[in-house]
Structures are given as C-alpha cells and as structure tokens.
Design an enzyme around this catalytic site. Structure first.
Site, PDB file in Angstrom:
ATOM      1  N   SER A 192       1.890  -0.035  -3.977  1.00  0.00           N
ATOM      2  CA  SER A 192       1.817   0.023  -2.522  1.00  0.00           C
ATOM      3  C   SER A 192       1.510   1.447  -2.046  1.00  0.00           C
ATOM      4  O   SER A 192       2.028   2.424  -2.567  1.00  0.00           O
ATOM      5  CB  SER A 192       3.150  -0.432  -1.942  1.00  0.00           C
ATOM      6  OG  SER A 192       3.104  -0.400  -0.537  1.00  0.00           O
ATOM      7  N   LYS A 216      -0.027  -2.263   1.244  1.00  0.00           N
ATOM      8  CA  LYS A 216       0.523  -1.134   2.005  1.00  0.00           C
ATOM      9  C   LYS A 216       1.860  -1.507   2.657  1.00  0.00           C
ATOM     10  O   LYS A 216       1.980  -2.589   3.258  1.00  0.00           O
ATOM     11  CB  LYS A 216      -0.499  -0.742   3.072  1.00  0.00           C
ATOM     12  CG  LYS A 216      -0.072   0.374   3.995  1.00  0.00           C
ATOM     13  CD  LYS A 216      -0.262   1.735   3.378  1.00  0.00           C
ATOM     14  CE  LYS A 216       0.242   2.835   4.298  1.00  0.00           C
ATOM     15  NZ  LYS A 216       1.101   3.808   3.600  1.00  0.00           N
ATOM     16  N   ASN A 248       2.876  13.232  -1.034  1.00  0.00           N
ATOM     17  CA  ASN A 248       2.413  12.625   0.204  1.00  0.00           C
ATOM     18  C   ASN A 248       3.591  12.463   1.149  1.00  0.00           C
ATOM     19  O   ASN A 248       4.727  12.258   0.728  1.00  0.00           O
ATOM     20  CB  ASN A 248       1.736  11.276  -0.053  1.00  0.00           C
ATOM     21  CG  ASN A 248       2.711  10.120  -0.022  1.00  0.00           C
ATOM     22  OD1 ASN A 248       3.077   9.631   1.047  1.00  0.00           O
ATOM     23  ND2 ASN A 248       3.174   9.699  -1.189  1.00  0.00           N
ATOM     24  N   GLY A 263       4.246   8.485   5.718  1.00  0.00           N
ATOM     25  CA  GLY A 263       5.225   7.981   6.681  1.00  0.00           C
ATOM     26  C   GLY A 263       4.984   6.543   7.116  1.00  0.00           C
ATOM     27  O   GLY A 263       5.205   6.196   8.275  1.00  0.00           O
ATOM     28  N   ASN A 282      11.006  -2.278  -0.056  1.00  0.00           N
ATOM     29  CA  ASN A 282      11.069  -0.839  -0.281  1.00  0.00           C
ATOM     30  C   ASN A 282      12.314  -0.271   0.409  1.00  0.00           C
ATOM     31  O   ASN A 282      12.354  -0.169   1.637  1.00  0.00           O
ATOM     32  CB  ASN A 282       9.779  -0.225   0.294  1.00  0.00           C
ATOM     33  CG  ASN A 282       9.740   1.276   0.196  1.00  0.00           C
ATOM     34  OD1 ASN A 282      10.621   1.903  -0.384  1.00  0.00           O
ATOM     35  ND2 ASN A 282       8.697   1.867   0.766  1.00  0.00           N
ATOM     36  N   CYS A 302      11.580   4.728   0.653  1.00  0.00           N
ATOM     37  CA  CYS A 302      10.568   5.644   1.174  1.00  0.00           C
ATOM     38  C   CYS A 302      11.217   6.972   1.523  1.00  0.00           C
ATOM     39  O   CYS A 302      12.116   7.020   2.374  1.00  0.00           O
ATOM     40  CB  CYS A 302       9.860   5.092   2.402  1.00  0.00           C
ATOM     41  SG  CYS A 302       8.622   6.261   3.022  1.00  0.00           S
ATOM     42  N   ASN A 360      10.013   4.796  -6.933  1.00  0.00           N
ATOM     43  CA  ASN A 360       9.242   5.339  -5.817  1.00  0.00           C
ATOM     44  C   ASN A 360       9.054   6.842  -6.085  1.00  0.00           C
ATOM     45  O   ASN A 360       9.453   7.352  -7.121  1.00  0.00           O
ATOM     46  CB  ASN A 360       9.990   5.093  -4.495  1.00  0.00           C
ATOM     47  CG  ASN A 360       9.047   5.064  -3.288  1.00  0.00           C
ATOM     48  OD1 ASN A 360       8.126   5.880  -3.207  1.00  0.00           O
ATOM     49  ND2 ASN A 360       9.276   4.154  -2.367  1.00  0.00           N
ATOM     50  N   GLY A 362       3.451   7.538 -12.049  1.00  0.00           N
ATOM     51  CA  GLY A 362       2.545   8.360 -12.843  1.00  0.00           C
ATOM     52  C   GLY A 362       1.755   7.640 -13.907  1.00  0.00           C
ATOM     53  O   GLY A 362       1.104   8.290 -14.731  1.00  0.00           O
TER      54      GLY A 362
END
Lengths: 244, 304
Positions: free
Chosen positions: B21, B45, B69, B72, B128, B131, B193, B245
């Site tokens: 995502s 997303k 990143n 947001g 999720n 984040c 994450n 990764g």
C-alpha cells in the site's frame, strides 16, 4: 513511459554548476516538450528527475545543475558510461495553445526544457520570444542556442551583470499570444502575477517515483490535489493555487 | 496449484508477491506499464472515511539504501474509492484485491472497513494501525496491544472478509501487539510498516520533511523486517504478510523462510515501476538455484 539504457555521448559544463549531457538511446517515448526523464544513478536509491532539453531520434539532451550528491555524481561520469532512464514522464507543454507570438520565460535551470518547446514552436513558424533569467552573467547558458532557432532572446540577470537588470518579469514584452514558463517557484509566482493572459507553468518538485505512484510531489490545485510528476509538471494558469 | 502459489487466509494467490500500500496507487495506472494480473494481488493506497490531502511539501527524502516518506495518507476517501477507483481497477485486474484501510478513531475504521468489505473485488482487508505520518490516529492504535485488539474486535464485528492487521515496527515489543491482534480475532498480520526516521537539511538546519519525521523504507530496513517476521512467526499461528525493503526474488524467499506466507514489495516499486513483475519472473530460476520445488514449502523454514 519506457525504461531503457542510454550511453553518455557528451557530459560538459556550460557554466561552473550547469552541465549538458547528451545520451544515445531510444527517445521514442518522449512525446512533448516539457516532459522529463528519471535517471537511475549507481549508489543512489531514488532516481533523479531531469527535464528534457532536446530529443531527436536516438539522442537525448539534458541540462542539469549540480545541487547535491546525485548530480555531483552525474557531473563526474565519463563518456560511454551507461545510465538507466525512465523516459516520457509528465504531461509536457501543449504547443497547440501558443497562438502566433508565444512568450517563453525561463529561470535558471528552468530554461532547459524551453529549448525543445522553442524548437517545436519555430518548426510551426511561430514568432517566438524568449526571456531567460539568471542570477549573474556567469550563470547564463543557451542564449545563443535559442537565438540560433530564430527566437527573439532577452536575457535578464538579478545582479545586472548581463542583459536586463532584474527578473524575467522585468523583461515582459507588450504583446504576446500565450506564455510558457519554467523556473523556481518564486519566479513562477511572479509570472503568474505579472504576465498578461493565459499561460502554462512548469513546476519543480521533490519526487519519490516520478510516475505517479507515491503521491510524494502532490500540490493542491483548483481541481483538487494533483501530482506534479504525472498530472504535471506543466499546469494551466487557471488550475494553479499558491500556498501562503 | 502452481509452484509459486500460496494460500493467504483461505484465498489462493498465484504467487506471493503483492505491491505494498502507498507504492502502487489504486493499481490501474501500473497497467499502462505491464499486465498487473501477474501479481499475487495488490494492496491499494491507504483509504480513510473522508478525503485527505495529506501532509504539506516536502514529503520525500532520500537516504542510503532507502527513502523517507511523510505523505500522510493522501486519498480520495472511501466513497470515491468505491465509486471511481475500484471500477477502474476492475477493468485491468481480475483477482481479489487487498483493501488497505486507515483511520483516526474506532468508528472510522469500522465505517471504512464495512464499506470495503461489501465490495466483491475485495479479498482481504489490511487494517493499517501503523502509519507513522499522521497525528491522533494511525500508529497510536498499533503501539498498544489493548488498543490494537480493540480495532480488531470492532472491525471483525462488521466484516466477513479476512482481516489482516498491519503492524508498526516502532514499538518495544511487536510480539505483544501481534499476540493481542491474534487473540482478538485477526485473520492475519502484515509487518512491518515504515520505521520512524528523520533527515535534517544542512542549509536550513531544519528537518527536511515538512512533517518533521517520516517513515523509512527500502533495503535499509529489510533485516529489521526479517527479524520481526521471524519473532512474530514464533508467537502466533495466523498467517503473516512480510514486508519491509523487499527488492528481489531472493528477498521474497528469505522473508518466507522467516515466516511470511506472502510478501509485499513497497519502495522498490517507486525506484522501478516494473519491480514486482521482475521479481515474479525471477522466482522460478532463483528457486531452482536453491533447490526449492514449491515456494509454499519455504514458509517458516528458518525455524528449527
């Protein structure tokens, strides 16, 4: 978009910090002036987005400014080295909007993508005026190349050491049919405020991917959030919103 | 079943490779580059109940072997995802999709999950709770086992599809959060994450990202992710989606040996839009090299 290998055919300084790199390879996916390529550099994780200065069948010209580790590495690359590029990124300028006497406004390294635009507009026999802005005489590049295309060229420098003393917006002609601009955001904002009539402005942004996946370069527009890399980098004047 | 296939929470994948995502949009734009039906599935997303612009610029920074990143959770909101994005995806992707959901309250998770659960295209919900780039939600649910469990219970109460909880590495003990999710009824876990991180600009002497911190991804975090997947595999019996990764077919196999049933590929998609296709294409030859007949036999293979 296409991913392919290019071979460095030229990598020479035009000024102390600005280089021209010519790359031999497949340019067929570059469909409009104002598009960019995303260059993979060995030892650097993200690609470097660089605007297309010129594209002919089999030969790509980039003009880039050394601003960090990645572009420093580019500047030290020798002939015949291979680079992997994503080509044909971004929307580019729309030459159909030009009218008979378009004005092209470039600021610093933002002058580079205007070259292919000027070339295409001259091929359509437009009366092309170009205003190129730099900090000083030592930073001026490509004024002669634009003139060689048959453009009417004005140079402006912030310190007055060459051409008009001031910014490109101090060198606006009285009449022009449409304007195209590329440069740093303060310059684009000045163009937006001072240039008469309609235009297209090309924005810089810090990008993650360069092809629309990461939402790293989004800016707000009249039409909602837009990705500079995929929906831009060129935006119509009426779409643009400014922060602050 | 082919030699690459795996089963994730009862749904078969032709291979275990899943774009993560936030690195693949809603998928359909990648269909301009290759046939995305080659993917196991894709996780779209991160979607919230309301549209979100996300964080101000600058959102992206580079680092050695990776990137930060702080986007947001920019997304058009769940209603627009259902009315506009999913129909576009349906034209070019003919497999169940993983719906990634974020939220700022239990009610919001419930509302968004319920709407996406009802979509026939959706095969799994990936919730999720990790984040690192939003405030007052997201990761705060994933750093406390009790809060994580409350999200699982609330979402499970209103959904029928498998619920996979996406965990954050930004905790002292990821195993306790994983166990709490399993005990609360989660069908699977995905980890990790991004890792909360920062770069500072030497010219401005300020954090480079407008948000201050961002999430580190890319090869820099791969060994950290492998370690966490390995530890969580020892502690739970629900399937794990491993990510962090992953950049090659070898990385996919290593993640599966650590305990992953399926593997997500994130930052690699941003460096090379063809990354997932190339990883899938490379898997058979890499399996041959290491004497692997069936990829699913590798799941948890590193555990004694």
């Amino acid at each position: 978009m296409k991913k392919s290998l290019f071979e460095i055919a030229e990598n020479t300084p035009l000024t102390p910090t600005v280089y021209r790199m010519r790359l031999a390879g497949d340019t067929s996916h570059i469909t409009a002036p104002g598009q960019f390529v995303n260059v993979a550099l060995p030892g650097h994780y993200l690609r470097r987005p660089i605007s297309v200065c010129d594209a002919e069948p089999g030969m790509l010209t980039l003009i880039y400014k050394v601003v960090g580790h990645g572009t420093e590495a580019m500047a030290s690359m020798g002939l015949a080295a291979e680079l992997e590029l994503l080509t044909g990124l971004g929307n580019g300028f729309d030459t159909a909007l030009a009218g008979e006497s378009p004005l092209l406004l470039g600021g610093g390294i933002g002058c580079a993508p205007l070259y292919l635009l000027a070339k295409r507009l001259r091929a359509e026999e437009k009366c092309v005026r170009v205003a190129l802005g730099f900090n000083s005489a030592a930073e001026v590049f490509y004024a002669g190349e634009f003139a060689a295309l048959g453009c009417d060229v004005t140079v402006a420098t912030a310190d007055g050491s060459a051409g008009v003393h001031g910014f490109v917006t101090d060198a606006l002609p009285e009449r022009y049919s449409f304007h195209y601009a590329c440069g740093p955001e303060p310059m684009l904002r000045a163009v937006y405020d001072k240039a008469a009539g309609d235009g297209q402005l090309s924005f810089e942004a810090r990008m993650g991917c360069g092809f629309g996946a990461c939402m790293g370069c989004t800016r707000m527009t009249v039409n909602g959030p837009r990705r500079v890399c995929k929906d831009g980098p060129v935006f119509r004047k009426g779409e643009i919103l400014w922060e602050g | 079943m082919g030699r690459l296939s795996v089963t994730l929470c009862g749904v078969e994948l032709s291979n275990p490779v899943i774009p993560a995502s936030g690195t693949f949009g809603y998928g359909y734009e990648f269909a301009d580059y290759y046939d995305i039906d080659c993917l196991g599935t894709l996780s779209f997303k991160g979607t919230t109940s309301q549209p979100r612009f996300g964080n101000p610029q600058i959102r992206i920074a580079e680092t050695h072997a990776g990137m930060l990143n702080a986007v947001g959770l920019q997304n058009p909101g769940v209603d627009a995802v259902i009315s506009q994005e999913l129909p576009r995806l349906a034209k070019v992707f003919h497999k169940p999709v993983m719906a990634n959901v974020s939220g700022f309250s239990l009610e919001e998770y419930v509302c968004t999950c319920q709407k996406l659960d009802a979509q026939p295209q959706v095969g799994w919900l990936e919730v999720n709770i990790s984040c690192p780039n939003v405030h007052g939600g997201g990761m705060s649910f994933g750093t406390d086992p009790a809060a994580a469990a409350s999200v699982v219970r609330a979402v499970k109460a209103v959904t029928k599809k498998p619920v996979i909880m996406k965990l954050t590495p930004n905790v002292t003990d990821i195993v306790s959060v994983a166990r709490a999710c399993e005990d609360a009824g989660a069908d699977g876990l995905s980890l990790i994450n991004t890792v909360q991180a920062m770069r500072i600009d030497l010219y401005t002497r300020r954090p480079l990202l407008a948000n201050g911190t961002g999430g580190l991804s890319g090869p820099a975090i791969f060994p950290l992710a492998v370690r966490m997947v390995y530890q969580v595999y020892e502690a739970v019996s629900i399937p794990i989606v491993g990510l962090g990764g992953v950049s090659s077919a070898e990385d996919v196999i290593e993640m599966m040996l650590a305990g992953a049933t399926a593997v997500e590929v994130g930052a690699a998609n941003l460096v090379d839009p063809y990354a997932c296709r190339e990883i899938i294409a490379a898997l058979p030859a890499v399996m041959d090299k290491y004497g692997i007949k069936e990829l699913r036999d590798m799941i948890g293979g590193a555990h004694g």
